[in-house]
Scaffold this motif. Structure first.
Motif, mmCIF file in Angstrom:
data_model
loop_
_atom_site.group_PDB
_atom_site.id
_atom_site.type_symbol
_atom_site.label_atom_id
_atom_site.label_comp_id
_atom_site.label_asym_id
_atom_site.label_seq_id
_atom_site.Cartn_x
_atom_site.Cartn_y
_atom_site.Cartn_z
ATOM 1 N N LEU A 122 3.026 1.423 -5.082
ATOM 2 C CA LEU A 122 2.972 0.077 -5.653
ATOM 3 C C LEU A 122 3.302 -0.976 -4.596
ATOM 4 C CD1 LEU A 122 2.788 -1.776 -8.182
ATOM 5 C CD2 LEU A 122 5.203 -1.252 -8.600
ATOM 6 N N LEU A 123 4.363 -0.734 -3.834
ATOM 7 C CA LEU A 123 4.775 -1.702 -2.815
ATOM 8 C C LEU A 123 3.802 -1.746 -1.642
ATOM 9 C CD1 LEU A 123 8.595 -0.945 -2.912
ATOM 10 C CD2 LEU A 123 7.511 -3.102 -3.566
ATOM 11 N N ILE A 124 3.324 -0.590 -1.202
ATOM 12 C CA ILE A 124 2.362 -0.570 -0.087
ATOM 13 C C ILE A 124 1.079 -1.297 -0.481
ATOM 14 C CG2 ILE A 124 0.835 0.927 1.253
ATOM 15 C CD1 ILE A 124 3.117 2.969 1.357
ATOM 16 N N ASP A 125 0.572 -1.034 -1.687
ATOM 17 C CA ASP A 125 -0.661 -1.685 -2.130
ATOM 18 C C ASP A 125 -0.470 -3.196 -2.264
ATOM 19 O OD1 ASP A 125 -1.852 0.783 -2.185
ATOM 20 O OD2 ASP A 125 -1.812 1.007 -4.364
ATOM 21 N N ALA A 126 0.720 -3.617 -2.717
ATOM 22 C CA ALA A 126 0.995 -5.048 -2.804
ATOM 23 C C ALA A 126 1.046 -5.671 -1.406
ATOM 24 C CB ALA A 126 2.316 -5.284 -3.543
ATOM 25 N N PHE A 127 1.697 -4.999 -0.477
ATOM 26 C CA PHE A 127 1.786 -5.490 0.903
ATOM 27 C C PHE A 127 0.401 -5.609 1.534
ATOM 28 C CE2 PHE A 127 2.264 -4.848 5.478
ATOM 29 C CZ PHE A 127 3.207 -5.820 5.789
ATOM 30 N N ASP A 128 -0.471 -4.639 1.215
ATOM 31 C CA ASP A 128 -1.834 -4.645 1.750
ATOM 32 C C ASP A 128 -2.763 -5.601 0.992
ATOM 33 O OD1 ASP A 128 -1.164 -2.792 3.675
ATOM 34 O OD2 ASP A 128 -1.939 -1.063 2.559
ATOM 35 N N ASP A 129 -2.231 -6.274 -0.028
ATOM 36 C CA ASP A 129 -3.030 -7.171 -0.868
ATOM 37 C C ASP A 129 -4.254 -6.455 -1.438
ATOM 38 O OD1 ASP A 129 -3.651 -9.578 -2.167
ATOM 39 O OD2 ASP A 129 -4.903 -10.271 -0.515
ATOM 40 N N ALA A 130 -4.026 -5.264 -1.949
ATOM 41 C CA ALA A 130 -5.112 -4.449 -2.486
ATOM 42 C C ALA A 130 -5.457 -4.802 -3.924
ATOM 43 C CB ALA A 130 -4.745 -2.961 -2.396
ATOM 44 N N PHE A 131 -4.592 -5.573 -4.599
ATOM 45 C CA PHE A 131 -4.845 -5.914 -5.995
ATOM 46 C C PHE A 131 -4.324 -7.311 -6.309
ATOM 47 C CE2 PHE A 131 -0.775 -3.491 -5.967
ATOM 48 C CZ PHE A 131 0.090 -4.462 -6.461
ATOM 49 N N ASP A 132 -4.823 -7.848 -7.414
ATOM 50 C CA ASP A 132 -4.272 -9.063 -8.006
ATOM 51 C C ASP A 132 -3.355 -8.727 -9.172
ATOM 52 O OD1 ASP A 132 -6.006 -10.809 -6.377
ATOM 53 O OD2 ASP A 132 -7.613 -9.992 -7.628
ATOM 54 N N VAL A 133 -3.673 -7.626 -9.839
ATOM 55 C CA VAL A 133 -2.925 -7.189 -11.022
ATOM 56 C C VAL A 133 -2.484 -5.742 -10.823
ATOM 57 C CG1 VAL A 133 -2.984 -6.866 -13.530
ATOM 58 C CG2 VAL A 133 -4.352 -8.680 -12.484
ATOM 59 N N ALA A 134 -1.198 -5.486 -11.027
ATOM 60 C CA ALA A 134 -0.673 -4.122 -11.026
ATOM 61 C C ALA A 134 -0.305 -3.766 -12.468
ATOM 62 C CB ALA A 134 0.550 -4.004 -10.135
ATOM 63 N N VAL A 135 -0.879 -2.685 -12.965
ATOM 64 C CA VAL A 135 -0.620 -2.246 -14.337
ATOM 65 C C VAL A 135 0.145 -0.928 -14.291
ATOM 66 C CG1 VAL A 135 -1.662 -1.551 -16.523
ATOM 67 C CG2 VAL A 135 -2.662 -3.417 -15.202
ATOM 68 N N ILE A 136 1.276 -0.900 -14.948
ATOM 69 C CA ILE A 136 2.150 0.270 -14.948
ATOM 70 C C ILE A 136 2.012 0.980 -16.282
ATOM 71 C CG2 ILE A 136 4.467 1.105 -14.464
ATOM 72 C CD1 ILE A 136 3.244 -0.728 -12.271
ATOM 73 N N VAL A 137 1.620 2.250 -16.245
ATOM 74 C CA VAL A 137 1.567 3.058 -17.463
ATOM 75 C C VAL A 137 2.845 3.889 -17.493
ATOM 76 C CG1 VAL A 137 0.249 4.724 -18.830
ATOM 77 C CG2 VAL A 137 -0.940 3.112 -17.328
ATOM 78 N N SER A 138 3.890 3.275 -17.994
ATOM 79 C CA SER A 138 5.210 3.906 -18.035
ATOM 80 C C SER A 138 6.153 2.991 -18.796
ATOM 81 C CB SER A 138 5.750 4.141 -16.623
ATOM 82 O OG SER A 138 7.002 4.805 -16.653
ATOM 83 N N ASN A 139 7.267 3.568 -19.198
ATOM 84 C CA ASN A 139 8.326 2.782 -19.824
ATOM 85 C C ASN A 139 9.658 3.098 -19.146
ATOM 86 O OD1 ASN A 139 8.963 0.814 -21.819
ATOM 87 N ND2 ASN A 139 9.817 2.378 -23.154
ATOM 88 N N ASP A 140 9.576 3.517 -17.892
ATOM 89 C CA ASP A 140 10.740 3.982 -17.150
ATOM 90 C C ASP A 140 11.455 2.800 -16.482
ATOM 91 O OD1 ASP A 140 12.615 5.228 -15.571
ATOM 92 O OD2 ASP A 140 11.212 6.629 -14.648
ATOM 93 N N SER A 141 12.680 2.542 -16.910
ATOM 94 C CA SER A 141 13.440 1.410 -16.369
ATOM 95 C C SER A 141 13.784 1.585 -14.894
ATOM 96 C CB SER A 141 14.719 1.202 -17.184
ATOM 97 O OG SER A 141 15.551 2.353 -17.137
ATOM 98 N N ASP A 142 13.669 2.813 -14.346
ATOM 99 C CA ASP A 142 13.921 3.025 -12.920
ATOM 100 C C ASP A 142 12.926 2.261 -12.044
ATOM 101 O OD1 ASP A 142 16.045 4.644 -13.489
ATOM 102 O OD2 ASP A 142 14.992 6.530 -13.121
ATOM 103 N N LEU A 143 11.801 1.839 -12.633
ATOM 104 C CA LEU A 143 10.787 1.115 -11.866
ATOM 105 C C LEU A 143 11.043 -0.386 -11.832
ATOM 106 C CD1 LEU A 143 7.642 3.031 -13.158
ATOM 107 C CD2 LEU A 143 8.775 3.302 -10.948
ATOM 108 N N LYS A 144 12.147 -0.817 -12.400
ATOM 109 C CA LYS A 144 12.423 -2.250 -12.500
ATOM 110 C C LYS A 144 12.392 -2.946 -11.142
ATOM 111 C CE LYS A 144 16.086 -5.537 -13.717
ATOM 112 N NZ LYS A 144 17.448 -5.712 -14.298
ATOM 113 N N GLU A 145 13.089 -2.411 -10.146
ATOM 114 C CA GLU A 145 13.220 -3.114 -8.872
ATOM 115 C C GLU A 145 11.893 -3.232 -8.133
ATOM 116 O OE1 GLU A 145 15.200 -5.498 -6.199
ATOM 117 O OE2 GLU A 145 15.782 -4.778 -8.187
ATOM 118 N N PRO A 146 11.116 -2.156 -7.948
ATOM 119 C CA PRO A 146 9.835 -2.339 -7.250
ATOM 120 C C PRO A 146 8.877 -3.257 -8.001
ATOM 121 C CG PRO A 146 10.035 -0.101 -8.111
ATOM 122 C CD PRO A 146 11.377 -0.723 -8.228
ATOM 123 N N ILE A 147 8.882 -3.207 -9.336
ATOM 124 C CA ILE A 147 8.025 -4.114 -10.101
ATOM 125 C C ILE A 147 8.466 -5.560 -9.885
ATOM 126 C CG2 ILE A 147 7.380 -4.831 -12.432
ATOM 127 C CD1 ILE A 147 7.471 -1.882 -13.240
#
Length: 208
Positions: A122-147
């Motif tokens: 998720l972070l690498i793709d954001a850094f590379d500007d690979a997307f405008d929208v990131a969609v997370i299929v999860s409900n895991d609160s551990d992903l809070k910080e990278p999101i």
């Protein structure tokens, strides 16, 4: 809107697929139906390879057949962590509620690596500007910080396709949009029972 989808396979399975007839799931068909206006460039599927058990020795075969089906989708890539199974001592639930500690030896299986792998890509793709929208299929609160970083540092739009009944309180404030994954959507996004790839013909697992 260029869109990347990050699928927590373990969270998806236990959130809305286990004990249903919808395990033969076409991820691209599902995401396209739930987000018809988005240009879905990539779907990253994060899971771990299962091992057979005395109760279900064919589980790895079914999983590999599903991987084969997913690989027919050009947008989908599979990213593997691993399962760790070990014997641990845990308190008996009934005795615990009575204020007594009675240890029981149990076999505990944990999925390791998927949450870190999701965060990394998720972070690498954001850094590379690979997307405008990131969609997370999860409900895991551990992903809070990278999101949070992807939204606030990189200015990306965040969506959540929620496989569970309630949305995590940690993730909800970070999402620009949230959509539930309902049984009807799963039923309409199934692979055909018989499929073909470069190796030949294969079939949906009989127990699915």
């Amino acid at each position: 809107m260029r869109t990347h989808v990050y699928v927590d396979g373990y969270n998806l399975y236990f959130g809305c697929l286990k004990k249903t007839p919808h395990k033969w799931l076409n991820l691209h068909a599902l995401c396209s139906a739930l987000m018809p206006q988005n240009d879905i460039r990539a779907i990253r599927y994060f899971t771990a390879q299962v091992s057979g058990t005395p109760h279900d020795p064919d589980q790895p075969t079914r999983q590999q057949t599903y991987f084969r089906a997913l690989r027919t989708l050009p947008q989908v890539s599979i990213h593997l962590g691993h399962f760790l199974t070990h014997e641990v001592s845990m308190p008996d639930a009934a005795d615990w509620q009575r204020g007594r500690y009675t240890p029981r030896r149990v076999m505990k299986t944990e999925e390791k690596g998927s949450d870190v792998n999701i965060a990394t890509h998720l972070l690498i793709d954001a850094f590379d500007d690979a997307f405008d929208v990131a969609v997370i299929v999860s409900n895991d609160s551990d992903l809070k910080e990278p999101i949070s970083v992807v939204r606030n540092r990189f200015g990306k739009t965040i969506g959540i396709l929620n496989p569970q009944a309630k949305v995590s309180r940690a993730l909800q404030p970070l999402a620009h949009f949230i959509k539930p994954i309902r049984p009807g959507a799963l039923a309409n996004a199934q692979f055909p029972a018989v499929m073909q790839d470069a190796t030949g013909q294969f079939h949906k697992p009989a127990r699915w």
